[in-house]
Design a protein around this motif. Structure first.
Motif, PDB file in Angstrom:
ATOM      1  N   GLU A 135      -0.098   5.804   5.174  1.00 26.35           N
ATOM      2  CA  GLU A 135       0.113   5.375   6.561  1.00 26.35           C
ATOM      3  C   GLU A 135      -0.863   4.264   6.943  1.00 26.35           C
ATOM      4  O   GLU A 135      -0.490   3.318   7.638  1.00 26.35           O
ATOM      5  CB  GLU A 135      -0.042   6.568   7.504  1.00 26.35           C
ATOM      6  N   GLN A 136      -2.117   4.387   6.519  1.00 27.56           N
ATOM      7  CA  GLN A 136      -3.088   3.338   6.825  1.00 27.56           C
ATOM      8  C   GLN A 136      -2.690   2.020   6.166  1.00 27.56           C
ATOM      9  O   GLN A 136      -2.827   0.946   6.760  1.00 27.56           O
ATOM     10  CB  GLN A 136      -4.478   3.774   6.351  1.00 27.56           C
ATOM     11  N   GLU A 179       2.641 -10.629   1.630  1.00 26.48           N
ATOM     12  CA  GLU A 179       2.992 -10.697   3.039  1.00 26.48           C
ATOM     13  C   GLU A 179       2.966  -9.300   3.640  1.00 26.48           C
ATOM     14  O   GLU A 179       3.041  -8.293   2.928  1.00 26.48           O
ATOM     15  CB  GLU A 179       4.374 -11.315   3.224  1.00 26.48           C
ATOM     16  N   TYR A 180       2.831  -9.269   4.947  1.00 31.63           N
ATOM     17  CA  TYR A 180       2.771  -7.982   5.645  1.00 31.63           C
ATOM     18  C   TYR A 180       4.173  -7.395   5.771  1.00 31.63           C
ATOM     19  O   TYR A 180       5.130  -8.093   6.100  1.00 31.63           O
ATOM     20  CB  TYR A 180       2.153  -8.164   7.028  1.00 31.63           C
ATOM     21  N   GLY A 181       4.281  -6.097   5.473  1.00 33.08           N
ATOM     22  CA  GLY A 181       5.545  -5.381   5.628  1.00 33.08           C
ATOM     23  C   GLY A 181       5.323  -4.048   6.312  1.00 33.08           C
ATOM     24  O   GLY A 181       4.321  -3.365   6.063  1.00 33.08           O
ATOM     25  N   ASP A 182       6.259  -3.686   7.173  1.00 36.97           N
ATOM     26  CA  ASP A 182       6.117  -2.435   7.920  1.00 36.97           C
ATOM     27  C   ASP A 182       6.464  -1.216   7.078  1.00 36.97           C
ATOM     28  O   ASP A 182       6.091  -0.102   7.411  1.00 36.97           O
ATOM     29  CB  ASP A 182       7.019  -2.480   9.162  1.00 36.97           C
ATOM     30  N   ALA A 183       7.159  -1.397   5.974  1.00 36.53           N
ATOM     31  CA  ALA A 183       7.533  -0.275   5.111  1.00 36.53           C
ATOM     32  C   ALA A 183       6.377   0.070   4.169  1.00 36.53           C
ATOM     33  O   ALA A 183       5.602  -0.805   3.764  1.00 36.53           O
ATOM     34  CB  ALA A 183       8.789  -0.607   4.300  1.00 36.53           C
ATOM     35  N   ALA A 184       6.275   1.346   3.834  1.00 40.11           N
ATOM     36  CA  ALA A 184       5.226   1.798   2.917  1.00 40.11           C
ATOM     37  C   ALA A 184       5.503   1.249   1.516  1.00 40.11           C
ATOM     38  O   ALA A 184       6.638   1.293   1.040  1.00 40.11           O
ATOM     39  CB  ALA A 184       5.166   3.318   2.887  1.00 40.11           C
ATOM     40  N   PRO A 185       4.498   0.725   0.832  1.00 38.79           N
ATOM     41  CA  PRO A 185       4.734   0.148  -0.507  1.00 38.79           C
ATOM     42  C   PRO A 185       5.032   1.195  -1.573  1.00 38.79           C
ATOM     43  O   PRO A 185       5.581   0.869  -2.622  1.00 38.79           O
ATOM     44  CB  PRO A 185       3.422  -0.587  -0.808  1.00 38.79           C
ATOM     45  N   PHE A 186       4.674   2.475  -1.324  1.00 39.07           N
ATOM     46  CA  PHE A 186       4.942   3.552  -2.275  1.00 39.07           C
ATOM     47  C   PHE A 186       4.822   4.879  -1.539  1.00 39.07           C
ATOM     48  O   PHE A 186       4.315   4.947  -0.408  1.00 39.07           O
ATOM     49  CB  PHE A 186       3.981   3.509  -3.472  1.00 39.07           C
ATOM     50  N   ASP A 187       5.312   5.929  -2.189  1.00 40.65           N
ATOM     51  CA  ASP A 187       5.247   7.252  -1.608  1.00 40.65           C
ATOM     52  C   ASP A 187       3.866   7.866  -1.852  1.00 40.65           C
ATOM     53  O   ASP A 187       3.145   7.475  -2.773  1.00 40.65           O
ATOM     54  CB  ASP A 187       6.334   8.153  -2.218  1.00 40.65           C
ATOM     55  N   ALA A 188       3.525   8.851  -1.025  1.00 39.08           N
ATOM     56  CA  ALA A 188       2.205   9.484  -1.153  1.00 39.08           C
ATOM     57  C   ALA A 188       2.038  10.189  -2.494  1.00 39.08           C
ATOM     58  O   ALA A 188       0.923  10.284  -3.021  1.00 39.08           O
ATOM     59  CB  ALA A 188       1.979  10.464  -0.005  1.00 39.08           C
ATOM     60  N   SER A 189       3.127  10.680  -3.063  1.00 38.98           N
ATOM     61  CA  SER A 189       3.029  11.355  -4.359  1.00 38.98           C
ATOM     62  C   SER A 189       2.646  10.413  -5.494  1.00 38.98           C
ATOM     63  O   SER A 189       2.214  10.870  -6.563  1.00 38.98           O
ATOM     64  CB  SER A 189       4.354  12.046  -4.695  1.00 38.98           C
ATOM     65  N   MET A 190       2.774   9.098  -5.289  1.00 35.99           N
ATOM     66  CA  MET A 190       2.423   8.142  -6.343  1.00 35.99           C
ATOM     67  C   MET A 190       0.928   8.121  -6.614  1.00 35.99           C
ATOM     68  O   MET A 190       0.497   7.735  -7.707  1.00 35.99           O
ATOM     69  CB  MET A 190       2.892   6.738  -5.958  1.00 35.99           C
ATOM     70  N   LEU A 191       0.113   8.543  -5.648  1.00 38.54           N
ATOM     71  CA  LEU A 191      -1.323   8.532  -5.885  1.00 38.54           C
ATOM     72  C   LEU A 191      -1.725   9.502  -6.991  1.00 38.54           C
ATOM     73  O   LEU A 191      -2.733   9.288  -7.670  1.00 38.54           O
ATOM     74  CB  LEU A 191      -2.083   8.867  -4.594  1.00 38.54           C
ATOM     75  N   VAL A 192      -0.940  10.582  -7.167  1.00 40.78           N
ATOM     76  CA  VAL A 192      -1.205  11.490  -8.283  1.00 40.78           C
ATOM     77  C   VAL A 192      -0.986  10.761  -9.605  1.00 40.78           C
ATOM     78  O   VAL A 192      -1.786  10.879 -10.552  1.00 40.78           O
ATOM     79  CB  VAL A 192      -0.308  12.735  -8.188  1.00 40.78           C
ATOM     80  N   HIS A 193       0.095   9.985  -9.700  1.00 43.53           N
ATOM     81  CA  HIS A 193       0.361   9.214 -10.917  1.00 43.53           C
ATOM     82  C   HIS A 193      -0.684   8.124 -11.116  1.00 43.53           C
ATOM     83  O   HIS A 193      -1.062   7.825 -12.258  1.00 43.53           O
ATOM     84  CB  HIS A 193       1.756   8.610 -10.858  1.00 43.53           C
ATOM     85  N   PHE A 194      -1.164   7.511 -10.039  1.00 41.13           N
ATOM     86  CA  PHE A 194      -2.219   6.512 -10.162  1.00 41.13           C
ATOM     87  C   PHE A 194      -3.475   7.127 -10.767  1.00 41.13           C
ATOM     88  O   PHE A 194      -4.117   6.519 -11.627  1.00 41.13           O
ATOM     89  CB  PHE A 194      -2.537   5.908  -8.788  1.00 41.13           C
ATOM     90  N   ARG A 195      -3.828   8.331 -10.311  1.00 35.12           N
ATOM     91  CA  ARG A 195      -5.024   8.986 -10.843  1.00 35.12           C
ATOM     92  C   ARG A 195      -4.857   9.371 -12.312  1.00 35.12           C
ATOM     93  O   ARG A 195      -5.847   9.428 -13.051  1.00 35.12           O
ATOM     94  CB  ARG A 195      -5.359  10.218 -10.011  1.00 35.12           C
ATOM     95  N   GLN A 196      -3.614   9.665 -12.719  1.00 33.68           N
ATOM     96  CA  GLN A 196      -3.377   9.997 -14.118  1.00 33.68           C
ATOM     97  C   GLN A 196      -3.362   8.742 -15.005  1.00 33.68           C
ATOM     98  O   GLN A 196      -3.844   8.778 -16.138  1.00 33.68           O
ATOM     99  CB  GLN A 196      -2.046  10.751 -14.252  1.00 33.68           C
ATOM    100  N   ARG A 197      -2.809   7.666 -14.491  1.00 36.95           N
ATOM    101  CA  ARG A 197      -2.715   6.440 -15.292  1.00 36.95           C
ATOM    102  C   ARG A 197      -4.057   5.738 -15.416  1.00 36.95           C
ATOM    103  O   ARG A 197      -4.386   5.196 -16.471  1.00 36.95           O
ATOM    104  CB  ARG A 197      -1.677   5.497 -14.666  1.00 36.95           C
ATOM    105  N   ILE A 198      -4.815   5.715 -14.341  1.00 33.33           N
ATOM    106  CA  ILE A 198      -6.138   5.084 -14.378  1.00 33.33           C
ATOM    107  C   ILE A 198      -7.141   6.174 -14.747  1.00 33.33           C
ATOM    108  O   ILE A 198      -7.631   6.908 -13.893  1.00 33.33           O
ATOM    109  CB  ILE A 198      -6.493   4.446 -13.025  1.00 33.33           C
ATOM    110  N   GLY A 199      -7.440   6.305 -15.988  1.00 30.39           N
ATOM    111  CA  GLY A 199      -8.350   7.338 -16.438  1.00 30.39           C
ATOM    112  C   GLY A 199      -9.794   7.016 -16.108  1.00 30.39           C
ATOM    113  O   GLY A 199     -10.139   5.938 -15.603  1.00 30.39           O
ATOM    114  N   ILE A 200     -10.657   7.956 -16.449  1.00 29.80           N
ATOM    115  CA  ILE A 200     -12.071   7.792 -16.135  1.00 29.80           C
ATOM    116  C   ILE A 200     -12.687   6.649 -16.927  1.00 29.80           C
ATOM    117  O   ILE A 200     -13.564   5.936 -16.428  1.00 29.80           O
ATOM    118  CB  ILE A 200     -12.816   9.121 -16.391  1.00 29.80           C
ATOM    119  N   ASP A 201     -12.207   6.433 -18.157  1.00 25.71           N
ATOM    120  CA  ASP A 201     -12.767   5.355 -18.980  1.00 25.71           C
ATOM    121  C   ASP A 201     -12.511   3.986 -18.358  1.00 25.71           C
ATOM    122  O   ASP A 201     -13.408   3.121 -18.339  1.00 25.71           O
ATOM    123  CB  ASP A 201     -12.170   5.407 -20.388  1.00 25.71           C
TER     124      ASP A 201
END
Length: 518
Positions: free
Chosen positions: A82-83, A98-120
């Protein structure tokens, strides 16, 4: 599938705003976007995706940027989306044009981001960010002697050298702590009751597969077990005998349920029908029963690889021995602090002795700066004989009192006490870093549920802390530059005003002298 973005930093001046205007170059998110080398690590992130199969994945800048926004603002996944949807500066930070009023991704995508971007990968980004933000004199050329060459000394092994050799500069601060996971305080009775409830749900699901082959559903006595648990859990005072009796009852309930599951599988029920989460829960339940039975029989209170949470079986109890929290449940981390920047050197879900990491931390300091530190400021637990000998060989002073009997020379003792106070004043900086990470950011309670995602968020915390330090330093430099300009502009006016008032004062003095003469 992954599509590489066009190289080069997106200019904030080209960011399109449909309602007019342009972004400010002094905004904090614009400054943070300039500090992160997005293009340097995008190729590493893209290696885990296929070149031509599947839907296009979100870019590296969007994935890492979303995690940084979440950690820096201290908000949930849904609030993060939302932010981003409401703030054009956050959309620029993610690499949008450019600025868009629609969300660029769903909130559930952050789980996949954390899995794809590992600690290394996060640690590599952190190294690059800190290297660009360190002072020029901190990152020096390699002028120190060969690390394998021992410095001659006739003193005892426990005494550090009086003066460091040429080339040793700077200070290294190291310490360890625990990043608590988001679980309730575990007890044996609560853990067995939760395992029993999960086993009952698994029995219900497996029975649906063989309902026509069995005469009746296996009895689980779930109401009786629930009543026995609540009777004991609601007591204000729980004697040891009652707790042990309750554990024995729930061990029997859980043993019966696991036997029912085995009979259902023999009757034709297939574990393949369970989803991966249910299958993992079944394995965890078996291990919980084995551990609890192993501790109950000999009346023991410890066991290796002890499970304290059904939903997060990777979490282990970390015995810290501190007042208020003698035992914490989460990942143990060892960090080092160099010139105000923080590095995550070791993360483990099992307890470990942090003193074994000291030599590796010093070698990493040399790899970053080109030289060994002049002094290392640590707790007493780091002052082991191997660490003392190694530091002495490389001309490094390890904080703390020397081993052996104290000297009878009062002057020498006074110098040692002053040195100890100065070392503690320097070492306490790392305690402040832990406090900032736990109170300002999310290290005080890691909300991620998976081991991999939790490790990523812990590493993101220290990355954000280093970005914050660089941002504060930039603001400080900007204020100093503004003050210098203001001082340079007002200096001629002050000189002219000073001369004017000086002439006026001299004229008044002359008038007073004339009046006195009259």
């Amino acid at each position: 599938m992954y599509r590489q973005s066009s190289p080069g930093q997106l200019s904030f001046e080209k960011f399109y705003l449909p309602f007019g205007g342009k972004l400010s170059s002094e905004n904090r998110w614009v400054k943070l976007a300039e500090m992160i080398p997005w293009d340097e690590f995008e190729s590493v992130y893209a290696q885990q995706f296929s070149e031509d199969v599947g839907a296009p994945a979100k870019r590296f800048r969007m994935a890492l940027g979303a995690l940084i926004i979440k950690e820096r603002l201290g908000i949930s996944d849904r609030e993060t989306v939302e932010q981003i949807r409401e703030n054009p500066y956050l959309q620029y930070f993610l690499g949008l044009y450019e600025y868009g009023d629609a969300a660029p991704f769903d909130a559930s995508m952050l789980v996949h981001f954390r899995q794809r971007i590992g600690i290394d990968l996060v640690l590599q980004v952190n190294e690059s960010v800190v290297a660009a933000g360190m002072e020029p004199d901190t990152v020096a050329t390699r002028t120190d002697p060969d690390p394998g060459q021992e410095s001659p000394s006739d003193e005892e092994d426990s005494d550090p050298p009086d003066t460091p050799p040429i080339g040793n500069r700077g200070k290294l601060i190291a310490d360890a702590s625990c990043a608590p996971a988001d679980i309730r305080y575990p007890t044996d009775l609560d853990l067995l009751n939760e395992a029993r409830e999960h086993s009952e749900r698994l029995i219900d699901e497996l029975y649906q597969q063989v309902a026509g082959c069995m005469e009746q559903k296996p009895r689980t006595y779930r109401n009786k077990a629930r009543k026995a648990y609540l009777t004991l859990a609601k007591k204000r005072k729980k004697p040891h005998k009652l707790i042990r009796k309750g554990i024995r009852q729930h061990l029997n309930f859980l043993r019966r349920n696991l036997a029912h599951i085995d009979r259902l599988i023999t009757a034709g029920a297939s574990l393949a029908a369970l989803n991966p989460r249910e299958y993992r829960t079944l394995l965890v339940i078996h291990e919980v029963y084995r551990q609890q039975q192993h501790m109950y029989d000999p009346k023991s209170r410890r066991i290796d690889e002890r499970i304290v949470s059904i939903s997060q079986p990777h979490v282990r109890p970390i015995v810290r021995g501190k007042a208020g929290t003698p035992v914490e449940f989460g990942a143990k981390i060892a960090i080092s602090c160099v010139a105000g920047f923080v590095f995550l050197d070791h993360l483990s879900w099992d307890n470990f002795n942090e003193s074994v990491d000291l030599i590796d931390q010093i070698e990493r300091f040399r790899a970053r700066t080109g030289h060994y530190p002049e002094s290392v400021h640590v707790d007493q637990i780091y002052r082991t004989r191997p660490n003392l000998d190694w530091c002495k060989q490389h001309g490094i002073r390890l904080s703390g009192p020397p081993l052996g009997r104290p000297s009878l020379d009062e002057t020498h003792q006074t110098q040692l006490r002053q040195q100890a106070r100065e070392d503690e004043r320097i070492r306490v900086e790392v305690e402040g870093k832990f406090g900032q990470a736990k109170r300002r950011f999310g290290l005080g309670r890691v909300m991620a549920k998976l081991a991999q995602t939790a490790e990523t968020m812990i590493a993101i915390t220290f990355l954000v802390m280093n970005l914050e330090k660089r941002l504060r330093r930039f603001i400080f430099w900007l204020v100093c530059f503004w003050v210098h300009l203001e001082h340079s502009a007002i200096q001629p006016w002050l000189q002219e005003t000073h001369h004017t008032w000086k002439h006026i004062a001299n004229a008044l003095i002359k008038c007073d002298n004339v009046r006195l003469a009259d």
